[in-house]
Design an enzyme around this catalytic site. Structure first.
Site, PDB file in Angstrom:
ATOM      1  N   LYS A 182       0.832  -1.213   0.000  1.00  0.00           N
ATOM      2  CA  LYS A 182       0.000   0.000   0.000  1.00  0.00           C
ATOM      3  C   LYS A 182       0.863   1.258   0.000  1.00  0.00           C
ATOM      4  O   LYS A 182       0.650   2.173  -0.785  1.00  0.00           O
ATOM      5  CB  LYS A 182      -0.898   0.011   1.248  1.00  0.00           C
ATOM      6  CG  LYS A 182      -1.528   1.368   1.539  1.00  0.00           C
ATOM      7  CD  LYS A 182      -2.304   1.401   2.844  1.00  0.00           C
ATOM      8  CE  LYS A 182      -1.477   1.576   4.091  1.00  0.00           C
ATOM      9  NZ  LYS A 182      -1.296   2.947   4.587  1.00  0.00           N
ATOM     10  N   ASN A 183       1.867   1.294   0.895  1.00  0.00           N
ATOM     11  CA  ASN A 183       2.631   2.529   1.067  1.00  0.00           C
ATOM     12  C   ASN A 183       3.608   2.780  -0.069  1.00  0.00           C
ATOM     13  O   ASN A 183       4.296   3.800  -0.088  1.00  0.00           O
ATOM     14  CB  ASN A 183       3.345   2.526   2.425  1.00  0.00           C
ATOM     15  CG  ASN A 183       2.342   2.734   3.550  1.00  0.00           C
ATOM     16  OD1 ASN A 183       1.178   3.085   3.303  1.00  0.00           O
ATOM     17  ND2 ASN A 183       2.768   2.501   4.781  1.00  0.00           N
TER      18      ASN A 183
ATOM     19  N   CYS B 295      -4.248  12.577  13.379  1.00  0.00           N
ATOM     20  CA  CYS B 295      -5.022  11.348  13.207  1.00  0.00           C
ATOM     21  C   CYS B 295      -4.853  10.486  14.447  1.00  0.00           C
ATOM     22  O   CYS B 295      -4.214  10.907  15.413  1.00  0.00           O
ATOM     23  CB  CYS B 295      -4.623  10.612  11.941  1.00  0.00           C
ATOM     24  SG  CYS B 295      -3.083   9.764  12.071  1.00  0.00           S
TER      25      CYS B 295
ATOM     26  N   ARG C  56       1.115  14.346  13.287  1.00  0.00           N
ATOM     27  CA  ARG C  56       1.553  14.137  11.909  1.00  0.00           C
ATOM     28  C   ARG C  56       1.540  15.410  11.048  1.00  0.00           C
ATOM     29  O   ARG C  56       0.802  15.502  10.061  1.00  0.00           O
ATOM     30  CB  ARG C  56       0.729  13.026  11.260  1.00  0.00           C
ATOM     31  CG  ARG C  56       0.817  11.727  12.044  1.00  0.00           C
ATOM     32  CD  ARG C  56       0.088  10.613  11.379  1.00  0.00           C
ATOM     33  NE  ARG C  56       0.787  10.082  10.219  1.00  0.00           N
ATOM     34  CZ  ARG C  56       0.281   9.127   9.425  1.00  0.00           C
ATOM     35  NH1 ARG C  56      -0.904   8.634   9.670  1.00  0.00           N
ATOM     36  NH2 ARG C  56       0.981   8.689   8.420  1.00  0.00           N
TER      37      ARG C  56
ATOM     38  N   ASP D 269       5.049   0.340  11.930  1.00  0.00           N
ATOM     39  CA  ASP D 269       3.837  -0.282  11.388  1.00  0.00           C
ATOM     40  C   ASP D 269       3.685  -1.748  11.797  1.00  0.00           C
ATOM     41  O   ASP D 269       2.674  -2.373  11.459  1.00  0.00           O
ATOM     42  CB  ASP D 269       3.811  -0.152   9.850  1.00  0.00           C
ATOM     43  CG  ASP D 269       3.573   1.276   9.406  1.00  0.00           C
ATOM     44  OD1 ASP D 269       3.160   2.104  10.242  1.00  0.00           O
ATOM     45  OD2 ASP D 269       3.813   1.576   8.220  1.00  0.00           O
TER      46      ASP D 269
ATOM     47  N   ARG E 188      -8.057  -0.669   4.878  1.00  0.00           N
ATOM     48  CA  ARG E 188      -7.163   0.328   4.286  1.00  0.00           C
ATOM     49  C   ARG E 188      -5.841  -0.296   3.890  1.00  0.00           C
ATOM     50  O   ARG E 188      -5.149   0.243   3.029  1.00  0.00           O
ATOM     51  CB  ARG E 188      -6.828   1.425   5.303  1.00  0.00           C
ATOM     52  CG  ARG E 188      -8.000   2.124   5.869  1.00  0.00           C
ATOM     53  CD  ARG E 188      -7.501   3.175   6.813  1.00  0.00           C
ATOM     54  NE  ARG E 188      -6.985   4.254   5.995  1.00  0.00           N
ATOM     55  CZ  ARG E 188      -7.293   5.534   6.190  1.00  0.00           C
ATOM     56  NH1 ARG E 188      -8.072   5.869   7.172  1.00  0.00           N
ATOM     57  NH2 ARG E 188      -6.800   6.451   5.419  1.00  0.00           N
TER      58      ARG E 188
END
Ligand code: EPU
Length: 417
Positions: free
Chosen positions: A22-23, A117, A122, A305, A397
């Site tokens: 994803k990233n 968030c 951030r 993560d 997500r």
């Protein structure tokens, strides 16, 4: 809203295939804005939230996009808007990745400022000061960043803090700037390297691989490219921890073991049996998990993560583990939910002490962010009874069909719509 129901207690066995990262996919999709030609991205995870939002954002700007299986083609030939609206940015912070490409190619970008968030404040101050160093004029008005430039000009810029998307934004901007840019203290995550590979394939001149200093010689224009997105190391790490916590034996296929060196080292300290091949990792959970301390840092060290998932694993280790979160100020939201399942965890600022081994019992729990939800699923796999994870849109997500993949490994998991 969907829920994920897990009946714990089954050891996982078998093989699982890892999706594209994803990233990596998100900045690669944004990079397609750098050229009017088609950029073909293969191995893009079909994530109903973030990847779809990035695609919609590009379409909103005027791009044509097309899916074919896991290949996403993007053509940014007719851009007629330069604005990433609040409604999109608020659902996905990575929208900020269109800032660098838009201002570099069109001299104008209007991007809603992302707010804080669930995991921290951030800010994006370093994205902005980096672009200013390249000559962009930045104004903040009504919650929007307005960046303008006649033509970006190469400069020497040092990131005060290592930032992944900040580095990606600046690489994309510098690729089309006039002259040479030197970026120091760059993030070295594999996802950053993947963006470099794509942009190079489009004709950018970038020196530096896996280095914290990048030298970018700007070019006038970039061209079409086909690029295969790297496998998702965080998804792979999550499955390794899921396999280990259940005392099972699984093989994670289509991954890059070197991208998980720090996590594998920890899992070996925990006495997991691990073998690696060119693109696979096999793990066998031990009879008794040994505790271990971990600190999150930028790559190549242990990733933030995977912190939440590792914490769920450490609730099953025989003894005390200390987990130090260095990247985000508020990334222990999963602790309260793990406690509700019976975990004994104490938090002291950026430190969490996990006292194991505790018998976890299934409970109704709430996902608060993407990786927190993954940790609750890991806990649910080993808990006694049924765990019902709510707000699973968070997990969607970042994980493609997680319940199907877990079922393929023998877990008793289902999605309840
Ligand atoms: N930071 C600043 N100023 C900036 C940018 C960052 O102070 O201008 C700080 C942040 O507040 C944070 C630290 O620097 O404390 C590192 O943040 P970074 O910018 O590296 O994070 P990011 O680029 O916003 C990416 C991933 C995150 C991952 C982090 C850290 C993407 C789309 N997101 O975020 O992924 O946690 O790097 O590795 O690449 C996830 O996938 O669950 C996720 C949150």
């Amino acid at each position: 809203m969907d829920k994920i129901r897990i009946a714990g207690g089954r050891a996982l066995h078998g093989e699982v295939t890892i999706s594209g990262a994803k990233n990596s996919a998100l900045p690669c999709i944004a990079a397609a804005l750098l050229t009017a030609d088609i950029v073909r991205l293969e191995n893009v995870p079909r994530l109903v939230r973030d990847v779809s939002t990035m695609r919609l954002l590009l379409e909103h700007l005027g791009c044509e996009t097309q899916w074919e299986g896991n290949t996403l083609s993007v053509r940014a030939a007719n851009i007629d808007l330069f604005e990433a609206p609040y409604d999109m940015v608020k659902t996905m912070r990575a929208s900020v990745l269109v800032l660098g490409p838009l201002v570099a190619r069109f001299g104008k970008a209007v991007v809603s400022l992302p707010g804080g968030c669930a995991i921290g404040a951030r800010p994006i101050d370093l994205h902005l000061s980096g672009l200013e160093a390249l000559g962009a004029k930045i104004n903040i008005e009504h919650g929007y960043v307005i960046a303008t430039a006649q033509k970006l000009v190469g400069a020497h810029y040092r990131f005060q803090t290592v930032t992944v998307t900040g580095t990606e934004n600046l690489i994309m901007a510098a690729a089309l700037a006039r002259g040479e840019t030197i970026l120091e203290n760059c993030a070295m995550e594999p996802e950053v390297e993947d963006v470099i590979r794509l942009v190079r394939g489009m004709g950018a001149r970038i020196e530096g691989d896996n280095t914290e200093i990048l030298r970018i010689h700007g070019v006038d224009s970039l061209h079409e490219a086909t690029h295969v997105v790297i496998p998702d190391r965080i998804e792979a790490g999550t499955f390794l921890m899921a396999g280990a916590v259940t005392g099972g034996a699984i093989q994670v296929n289509r991954c890059v073991p070197e991208h998980l060196t720090a996590a594998i080292e920890k899992l070996r300290e925990n006495e997991c049996g691990i073998q690696t091949g060119k693109d696979w990792i096999r793990i066998e959970g031990p009879k008794k998990l040994k505790p271990s301390d971990v600190e999150t840092h930028p790559y190549p060290q242990f990733p933030t993560d995977l912190q939440a998932q590792y914490m769920a694993l450490m609730t099953q280790a025989e003894g005390t583990s200390t987990i130090h979160e260095n990247i985000f100020e508020n990334r222990f939201m999963h602790v309260a939910e793990l406690r509700r399942m019976g975990a004994h965890i104490e938090v002291d600022g950026h430190l969490a002490h996990v006292y194991g081994k505790t018998l976890l019992s299934g409970a109704g729990v709430m996902a608060t962010d993407l990786r927190a939800s993954a940790s609750l699923i890991i806990a649910g796999l080993v808990a006694d009874g049924v765990t019902m994870v709510q707000r699973v849109y968070h997990i969607d997500r970042g994980y493609e069909r997680i319940e199907e993949k877990l079922r393929g490994l023998g877990a008793d998991v289902e999605r309840i719509s």
